[in-house]
Motif scaffolding. Structure first.
Motif, PDB file in Angstrom:
ATOM      1  N   GLY B 256     -61.619  92.027-103.741  1.00  0.00           N
ATOM      2  CA  GLY B 256     -61.097  91.549-102.462  1.00  0.00           C
ATOM      3  C   GLY B 256     -60.720  90.078-102.464  1.00  0.00           C
ATOM      4  N   ILE B 257     -60.752  89.468-103.630  1.00  0.00           N
ATOM      5  CA  ILE B 257     -60.439  88.033-103.708  1.00  0.00           C
ATOM      6  C   ILE B 257     -58.924  87.827-103.657  1.00  0.00           C
ATOM      7  N   VAL B 258     -58.503  86.931-102.759  1.00  0.00           N
ATOM      8  CA  VAL B 258     -57.092  86.547-102.665  1.00  0.00           C
ATOM      9  C   VAL B 258     -56.954  85.130-103.204  1.00  0.00           C
ATOM     10  N   ARG B 259     -56.023  84.940-104.130  1.00  0.00           N
ATOM     11  CA  ARG B 259     -55.730  83.582-104.599  1.00  0.00           C
ATOM     12  C   ARG B 259     -54.246  83.315-104.398  1.00  0.00           C
ATOM     13  N   VAL B 260     -53.954  82.134-103.842  1.00  0.00           N
ATOM     14  CA  VAL B 260     -52.563  81.740-103.641  1.00  0.00           C
ATOM     15  C   VAL B 260     -52.110  81.026-104.909  1.00  0.00           C
ATOM     16  N   GLU B 261     -51.027  81.492-105.495  1.00  0.00           N
ATOM     17  CA  GLU B 261     -50.585  80.923-106.767  1.00  0.00           C
ATOM     18  C   GLU B 261     -49.467  79.895-106.592  1.00  0.00           C
ATOM     19  N   ARG B 262     -48.612  80.128-105.605  1.00  0.00           N
ATOM     20  CA  ARG B 262     -47.470  79.226-105.465  1.00  0.00           C
ATOM     21  C   ARG B 262     -46.985  79.241-104.017  1.00  0.00           C
ATOM     22  N   VAL B 263     -46.608  78.073-103.536  1.00  0.00           N
ATOM     23  CA  VAL B 263     -46.016  77.967-102.196  1.00  0.00           C
ATOM     24  C   VAL B 263     -44.762  77.103-102.301  1.00  0.00           C
ATOM     25  N   VAL B 264     -43.680  77.591-101.730  1.00  0.00           N
ATOM     26  CA  VAL B 264     -42.484  76.755-101.566  1.00  0.00           C
ATOM     27  C   VAL B 264     -42.355  76.488-100.069  1.00  0.00           C
ATOM     28  N   ALA B 265     -42.369  75.215 -99.712  1.00  0.00           N
ATOM     29  CA  ALA B 265     -42.323  74.826 -98.297  1.00  0.00           C
ATOM     30  C   ALA B 265     -41.006  74.088 -98.034  1.00  0.00           C
ATOM     31  N   VAL B 266     -40.183  74.665 -97.197  1.00  0.00           N
ATOM     32  CA  VAL B 266     -38.936  74.001 -96.802  1.00  0.00           C
ATOM     33  C   VAL B 266     -39.168  73.469 -95.394  1.00  0.00           C
ATOM     34  N   GLN B 267     -39.049  72.169 -95.227  1.00  0.00           N
ATOM     35  CA  GLN B 267     -39.407  71.555 -93.945  1.00  0.00           C
ATOM     36  C   GLN B 267     -38.301  70.620 -93.479  1.00  0.00           C
ATOM     37  N   ASP B 268     -38.259  70.425 -92.151  1.00  0.00           N
ATOM     38  CA  ASP B 268     -37.370  69.411 -91.607  1.00  0.00           C
ATOM     39  C   ASP B 268     -38.143  68.530 -90.656  1.00  0.00           C
ATOM     40  N   CYS B 269     -37.767  67.263 -90.600  1.00  0.00           N
ATOM     41  CA  CYS B 269     -38.443  66.328 -89.690  1.00  0.00           C
ATOM     42  C   CYS B 269     -37.459  65.240 -89.274  1.00  0.00           C
ATOM     43  N   GLY B 270     -36.234  65.660 -88.958  1.00  0.00           N
ATOM     44  CA  GLY B 270     -35.224  64.667 -88.609  1.00  0.00           C
ATOM     45  C   GLY B 270     -34.792  63.933 -89.860  1.00  0.00           C
ATOM     46  N   ARG B 271     -34.740  62.583 -89.780  1.00  0.00           N
ATOM     47  CA  ARG B 271     -34.377  61.803 -90.963  1.00  0.00           C
ATOM     48  C   ARG B 271     -35.666  61.424 -91.695  1.00  0.00           C
ATOM     49  N   PRO B 272     -35.857  61.919 -92.909  1.00  0.00           N
ATOM     50  CA  PRO B 272     -37.096  61.607 -93.640  1.00  0.00           C
ATOM     51  C   PRO B 272     -37.171  60.122 -93.950  1.00  0.00           C
ATOM     52  N   MET B 273     -38.327  59.510 -93.675  1.00  0.00           N
ATOM     53  CA  MET B 273     -38.445  58.065 -93.890  1.00  0.00           C
ATOM     54  C   MET B 273     -39.092  57.725 -95.207  1.00  0.00           C
ATOM     55  N   ASN B 274     -40.057  58.545 -95.639  1.00  0.00           N
ATOM     56  CA  ASN B 274     -40.771  58.246 -96.881  1.00  0.00           C
ATOM     57  C   ASN B 274     -41.108  59.582 -97.538  1.00  0.00           C
TER      58      ASN B 274
END
Lengths: 209, 393, 343
Positions: B256-274
């Protein structure tokens, strides 16, 4: 605050006192630090002679300096470092050995200073985050943490850096799994692990090159 | 911990959309292209799917051994929140130093760095030359650090205060440069005429001040064109924030063990500053979401009313060995609605992770965990592998 | 933590003269003069400090054993048995070449415990004598049976991490994963009494279930010191494996751990098997059904599977921990195959 309380001795300022209580000290007192080295054997004898729960004068070898300090037996190393020795880089998170924020080196291996009585350290050398840099020159792991933004709130950072630097002492070319194993005791609520991993691997590489 | 309220809701909603797609025999991305009106999310799905390799997705239970792999995705939606009770003071001192002061606080988000960046950019200086003084309520009102509002609230007044302070410096330095103030620019640590014919170092220019310092306080203006909503000090920008996350999991159906191997996160936050700091925030969002999905749970003893795991031993939080490979793609989504055009990231980066993992778990094993966290007990119960079936499902 | 007096024992004789009480007896006597006047021996001190910080233990004096060199050694005895001093740390156990070569499951169990920070300080003796991690036992708000109260809160409460075997009035699991491996190797403990008398007891008999004593987990007598763990010389053809499964892979208590020791003949048949389950019962649980299922058999997927089912026969899970049964079945099967080199 528990224990018998802070013992005020001559020369301690109100600010030092408040600093000590603020860090939830359980009975530690500052004497003149770093003066008059006491030999390890003499220290052990003094400890053996301790009959009551009153403060005992010990000498800690911290970051290469001998620091004389009076501690009550129940004071942890973390409390003594942060309180009378004013080395507040070492953080106390859970105070149960579960988060490893308080990691320092004893005999060059990482230990949880919150689960170590100061009186039990003896003559084993202690290295804290303050002792890692050589003068103005940061330890490669410290420099890499900055370069990789491996710091968010920063509370876990000193302990994490101590574990990572200890890893490179014994394993100069670690794999990612080695880094994960060496840091498996740490808790970083900000989740800065990926940048920390990259920093350690980078520090290892730059140390080699 | 992040995005309170939104995460449990998204956990249910995003799994329902996944389930709906499966019932309709549609690819979940194709269904979302039909029902989701946001052009931003559509583009995020497209670039994320390409990076993630969504086309590798197979039918549940495709692996022969006990460890089943699965791919899933989910989306987040978060208001572009602003606190208008946000101000800062910018000072130029006669010795050439520049300070920014605000009672905003840095709890690890990096707002101190951003303030230095904004003021430095405006003044033609390097960020490390700006003294940032924050976290003191004696300074002008700063926004609190919640709701992913800090950057959106305090960086525009920082730019505006810096801009106005610089105009005062131009006024003072103009006679020495023999040019009208409106013809001066700040660049590369110097105050120069627009044609670059004459210039003073910033320090030399500051030395022309009549008094010890220039001080300008600016506060957060309304967004250009107004806010979508405003109540008291709280406001929401017209364009909401969000993201799309993809997760790959491995589920051991025997333990029953779940392991997360990979995540791709596409995000927006207006104009990225850093971007690097944004990446740190996204790592935090993903890891908190993973932890929320797999292990975090406050346990209350129902008979005595005591919390049993009010410690870091039994309140479980994913640590180093649970960290998956995380890739971030920033979709630069310019709004043109404030002086910095920057909005929040911490919480929108957290909302989609748990449902993306849950949808990946379904894709791995063909059953859905409808309860959080997805511990071995939850997964084994969902699989019908617990003798007597008494454990919760 | 409350204050206490501190003594550093330079040798075993001095430690014995201190007249120590056991932690279990001290906690059972609290509150009261016997608890307040207790002298407690400290090994690594990890569990001791934890109990004191939680307000569960407040001894009058602590006697430190760290300065006694003979307790910190790993030594091979004539005849090939191994003697591990009680003050040897978990990190030393995990890294010792001899232990890794001959008693692999023990090195695996020790190396997988806790965190690097804790393993560098925690000792084998302290690990075996640490008190259970049950959250009701560790809570000052719950006057549980193991602390002298009238009930075991786990039976009706949050019992997902509790025992699935042998819950006679108390549902703790034994907290030591090293013990799981040691019982599988038929290890013994050496105990030295107040008058210097040494006795050796099989670890399996030293650890006590609640049916024997509800308030202590072992047979340590007042004034007695656990000085060493003795591992019998490995027989030819012995192979071992330890597997632990936590909800997390980083710094977490196991929900299940399994140690398997196989004595394989030249023909590949299993002469004798040790199969022990940790985090399953108040003591390390020897799965006799699995051991006899393996005896005389060649190790293969099928035999391992049958043995795993036999290991869990008779389990009596509580309302929230029946999930442990399939987890253990998987771990037993995998550990058998791992020991046989077939994983």
């Amino acid at each position: 605050m528990v224990g018998a309380g802070i013992i005020m001795t001559d020369g301690i300022t109100r600010r030092q006192f408040l600093k000590g209580t603020g860090a939830a000290m359980s009975g530690v007192a500052a004497l003149e630090a770093g003066l008059g080295a006491v030999a390890g054997a003499a220290q052990a004898a003094a400890v053996d002679a301790a009959a009551g729960t009153s403060p005992v004068e010990i000498v800690l070898d911290v970051n290469g300096a001998r620091r004389r300090v009076a501690v009550e037996p129940q004071a942890t190393l973390a409390e003594v470092l942060r309180g009378p020795l004013n080395l507040t880089g070492t953080k106390i998170g859970c105070d149960r050995g579960a988060c490893s924020a308080c990691t320092v080196w004893i005999d060059r291996v990482p230990v949880a200073s919150c689960m170590m009585l100061a009186i039990d350290v003896g003559d084993r050398p202690v290295v804290t985050i303050e002792g890692l840099a050589r003068g103005e020159q940061l330890h490669p792991v410290q420099a890499a943490f900055i370069a990789h933004d491996a710091i968010q709130c920063g509370f876990c950072t000193p302990g994490l850096v101590m574990s990572c630097a200890a890893l490179l002492e014994t394993n100069p070319a670690p794999s990612l799994d080695d880094v994960k194993a060496a840091t498996s005791g740490h808790l970083c609520r900000c989740g800065t692990y990926p940048h920390a991993f990259a920093a350690v691997l980078d520090a290892a590489k730059s140390a080699k090159g | 911990m992040r995005a309170p309220g939104n995460v449990p809701g998204a956990y249910a909603l995003e799994q329902m959309i996944d389930e709906l797609a499966i019932r309709l025999a549609m690819d979940p991305l194709a269904l979302r292209d039909r029902i989701d009106l946001s052009a931003v999310r559509r583009e995020e799905r497209r670039v994320g799917a390409a990076r993630f390799g969504w086309s590798r997705r197979r039918a549940p239970g495709s692996d022969a051994g006990p460890v089943k792999r699965g791919l899933g995705m989910a989306q987040s939606y978060w208001g572009a929140n602003v606190n208008t009770n946000a101000a800062c003071e910018v000072r130029i001192l006669r010795d050439g130093s520049v300070e920014i002061l605000s009672s905003v606080q840095d709890i690890g988000t990096g707002i101190g760095t951003l303030l230095a960046q904004v003021v430095a950019e405006e003044m033609g200086l390097r960020p490390e030359e700006i003294v940032v003084r924050i976290g003191d309520t004696d300074f002008p009102a700063g926004p609190p650090s919640y709701g992913s509002i800090t950057t959106a609230s305090i960086t525009p007044p920082a730019r505006n205060a810096a801009w106005r302070a610089l105009r005062e410096l131009f006024e003072a330095a103009a006679p020495a440069l023999g040019a009208p103030p409106e013809n001066l620019i700040a660049k590369g640590g110097r105050i120069a005429t627009a044609d670059n014919a004459r210039s003073l170092s910033f320090r030399e220019a500051a030395a022309t001040l009549r008094t010890d310092r220039i001080s300008v306080v600016a506060s957060r203006a309304d967004d250009y064109g107004g806010f979508a909503r405003k109540m008291g000090d709280s406001a929401s920008a017209r364009n909401a924030l969000g993201g799309v996350q993809f997760a790959q999991v491995a589920v051991d159906v025997e333990t029953g063990i779940v392991r997360v191997e990979r995540v791709v996160a596409v995000q927006d936050c207006g104009r990225p500053m850093n971007p690097r700091q944004i990446e740190s925030q996204v790592h935090g969002g993903v890891l908190m979401g993973m932890s929320y999905a797999l292990c975090e749970e406050r346990l209350l003893d129902r008979r005595t009313g005591h919390v049993l795991n009010a410690d870091l031993e039994h309140y479980k939080i994913g640590r180093s060995r649970e960290v998956p490979e995380i890739e971030m793609i920033l979709l630069e989504n310019y709004q043109g609605t404030s002086a910095t055009d920057a909005y929040g990231i911490a919480e929108p980066a957290n909302v989609a992770t748990a449902p993306a993992i849950a949808n990946a778990v379904f894709n791995a094993i063909g059953v859905r965990a409808r309860q959080l966290p997805m511990t071995p007990a939850t997964i084994l119960a969902a699989l019908g592998r617990i003798p007597g079936g008494r454990a919760r499902a | 933590m409350k204050g206490f007096a501190w003594t550093s024992a330079p040798d075993l004789a001095a430690a014995l003269r201190a007249g120590s009480a056991t932690v279990a007896a001290t906690m059972a006597a609290a509150p009261g003069p016997a608890a307040a006047n207790a002298v407690i021996l400290k090994a690594g001190g990890i569990d001791l400090l934890d109990l004191m910080k939680e307000g569960l233990l407040a001894p009058q004096r602590i006697v430190n054993l760290r300065g006694i060199p003979e307790l910190g050694r790993i030594a091979e005895e004539p005849g090939g048995a191994l003697r591990i001093g009680a003050m040897v740390t978990l990190a030393q156990l995990a890294g010792d070449p001899l232990i890794r070569a001959r008693y692999g499951a023990l090195a695996q169990a020790a190396g997988g415990s806790a965190s690097p920070q804790i393993r560098h300080v925690a000792t084998l003796g302290g690990n075996l004598l640490q008190r259970p991690r049950c959250w009701y036992f560790r809570s000052i708000h719950h006057d549980c049976a193991r602390k002298g109260g009238r009930q075991c809160f786990a039976f009706m409460g949050e019992n997902q991490y509790h025992a699935i075997f042998g819950q006679y009035g108390c549902a703790i699991v034994h907290p030591s994963t090293a013990a799981t491996a040691l019982v599988a190797f038929d290890a013994s403990v050496e105990l030295v009494g107040a008058r210097g008398a040494r006795r050796t007891v099989a670890l399996e008999n030293f650890l006590l279930g609640p049916e024997v004593d509800l308030q202590r987990e072992n047979a340590l007598a007042p004034g007695e010191i656990l000085t060493a763990v003795l591992l019998p010389a490995p027989k030819p053809g012995v192979r071992s494996f330890h597997l632990r499964q936590g909800e997390l892979d980083s710094f977490d208590w196991p929900i299940a751990d399994v140690a398997v020791v196989l004595e394989l003949g030249r023909d590949g048949a299993c002469r004798r098997a040790g199969v022990v389950l940790g985090a399953a019962a108040p003591v390390p649980y020897r799965a006799r059904g699995a051991e006899s299922a393996l005896a005389g058999q060649r190790i293969a997927e099928g035999t391992a599977r049958s043995a795993a089912i036999a290991a869990l026969a008779g389990a009596t899970p509580l309302a929230k921990n029946a999930y442990k049964v399939p987890v253990f079945e998987a771990l037993v099967r995998r550990a058998i195959l791992g020991a046989a080199g077939q994983a």
